[in-house]
Design a protein around this motif. Structure first.
Motif, PDB file in Angstrom:
ATOM      1  N   SER A 148      49.915  23.621  21.214  1.00 45.71           N
ATOM      2  CA  SER A 148      50.034  24.598  20.135  1.00 45.71           C
ATOM      3  C   SER A 148      49.088  24.270  18.989  1.00 45.71           C
ATOM      4  O   SER A 148      48.742  23.104  18.761  1.00 45.71           O
ATOM      5  CB  SER A 148      51.468  24.619  19.595  1.00 45.71           C
ATOM      6  N   LEU A 149      48.692  25.308  18.284  1.00 48.20           N
ATOM      7  CA  LEU A 149      47.920  25.180  17.045  1.00 48.20           C
ATOM      8  C   LEU A 149      48.376  26.279  16.100  1.00 48.20           C
ATOM      9  O   LEU A 149      48.803  27.350  16.545  1.00 48.20           O
ATOM     10  CB  LEU A 149      46.420  25.341  17.295  1.00 48.20           C
ATOM     11  N   GLN A 186      50.176  31.506  14.701  1.00 48.18           N
ATOM     12  CA  GLN A 186      50.795  30.425  15.475  1.00 48.18           C
ATOM     13  C   GLN A 186      50.473  30.672  16.939  1.00 48.18           C
ATOM     14  O   GLN A 186      50.812  31.728  17.484  1.00 48.18           O
ATOM     15  CB  GLN A 186      52.310  30.415  15.251  1.00 48.18           C
ATOM     16  N   MET A 187      49.857  29.699  17.571  1.00 47.16           N
ATOM     17  CA  MET A 187      49.430  29.845  18.967  1.00 47.16           C
ATOM     18  C   MET A 187      50.149  28.802  19.812  1.00 47.16           C
ATOM     19  O   MET A 187      49.965  27.598  19.602  1.00 47.16           O
ATOM     20  CB  MET A 187      47.910  29.661  19.074  1.00 47.16           C
ATOM     21  N   ASN A 188      50.972  29.258  20.724  1.00 47.08           N
ATOM     22  CA  ASN A 188      51.723  28.380  21.620  1.00 47.08           C
ATOM     23  C   ASN A 188      51.271  28.592  23.060  1.00 47.08           C
ATOM     24  O   ASN A 188      50.630  29.602  23.379  1.00 47.08           O
ATOM     25  CB  ASN A 188      53.215  28.664  21.493  1.00 47.08           C
ATOM     26  N   SER A 189      51.631  27.651  23.917  1.00 51.17           N
ATOM     27  CA  SER A 189      51.301  27.739  25.344  1.00 51.17           C
ATOM     28  C   SER A 189      49.824  28.084  25.537  1.00 51.17           C
ATOM     29  O   SER A 189      49.471  28.967  26.324  1.00 51.17           O
ATOM     30  CB  SER A 189      52.180  28.792  26.027  1.00 51.17           C
ATOM     31  N   GLY A 234      41.731  25.051  13.041  1.00 51.21           N
ATOM     32  CA  GLY A 234      41.186  24.993  14.381  1.00 51.21           C
ATOM     33  C   GLY A 234      41.093  23.562  14.876  1.00 51.21           C
ATOM     34  O   GLY A 234      41.332  22.612  14.140  1.00 51.21           O
ATOM     35  N   GLY A 235      40.747  23.414  16.146  1.00 58.29           N
ATOM     36  CA  GLY A 235      40.599  22.083  16.708  1.00 58.29           C
ATOM     37  C   GLY A 235      40.674  22.109  18.206  1.00 58.29           C
ATOM     38  O   GLY A 235      40.540  23.164  18.831  1.00 58.29           O
ATOM     39  N   MET A 236      40.908  20.944  18.773  1.00 57.16           N
ATOM     40  CA  MET A 236      40.984  20.796  20.218  1.00 57.16           C
ATOM     41  C   MET A 236      42.413  20.430  20.610  1.00 57.16           C
ATOM     42  O   MET A 236      43.043  19.596  19.961  1.00 57.16           O
ATOM     43  CB  MET A 236      40.008  19.727  20.705  1.00 57.16           C
ATOM     44  N   GLN A 259      36.771  27.039  15.191  1.00 53.94           N
ATOM     45  CA  GLN A 259      36.707  26.817  16.632  1.00 53.94           C
ATOM     46  C   GLN A 259      38.051  26.318  17.161  1.00 53.94           C
ATOM     47  O   GLN A 259      38.632  25.387  16.603  1.00 53.94           O
ATOM     48  CB  GLN A 259      35.619  25.791  16.968  1.00 53.94           C
ATOM     49  N   VAL A 260      38.505  26.946  18.231  1.00 57.86           N
ATOM     50  CA  VAL A 260      39.679  26.493  18.972  1.00 57.86           C
ATOM     51  C   VAL A 260      39.224  26.183  20.397  1.00 57.86           C
ATOM     52  O   VAL A 260      38.639  27.041  21.060  1.00 57.86           O
ATOM     53  CB  VAL A 260      40.788  27.551  18.985  1.00 57.86           C
TER      54      VAL A 260
END
Length: 126
Positions: free
Chosen positions: A17-18, A82-85, A9-11, A121-122
């Protein structure tokens, strides 16, 4: 002891992307259905992505379909998201969860999940 531990997680800025990782221990990972959930501020927890134990098939929340990808590595006992856009409305605490179930769990209630991670947290800034 059955356990899930999330990482990644992060900012990030909008459009970025994360990749989240969730490492399992204490159970036969390859036989369990896995999922990612999230809880937005002031909202109920919702299912984001699901991956089957039997055939690796996946299912997504409509609002993330095409942007998020769930995958699993049974040898590493790890599930990924995988989270993009990314968008500001994706800001939430993300949880991975495991259900002792052969198949997919997307249609089953959250109460049936046997193991939950601690959450990560994202935050997506605009």
């Amino acid at each position: 002891e059955e356990q899930l531990v999330e990482f990644g997680g992060g900012m990030v800025e909008s459009g970025g992307s994360l990749r989240l990782s969730c490492v399992a221990s204490g159970f036969t990972f390859e036989h369990w259905a896995m999922a990612w959930f999230r809880q937005l501020p002031g909202k109920e927890r919702e299912g984001v992505a699901y991956i089957s134990s039997s055939d690796g098939s996946t299912h997504y929340l409509d609002t993330v379909n095409g942007r998020f990808t769930i995958s699993r590595d049974n040898a590493k006992k790890t599930v990924y998201l995988q989270m993009n856009s990314l968008k500001p409305e994706d800001t939430a605490v993300y949880y991975c969860a495991a259900m002792e179930h052969w198949g997919s769990s997307w249609h089953l209630p959250q109460e049936l999940y046997d193991v939950w991670g601690q959450g990560t947290q994202v935050t997506v800034s605009s």
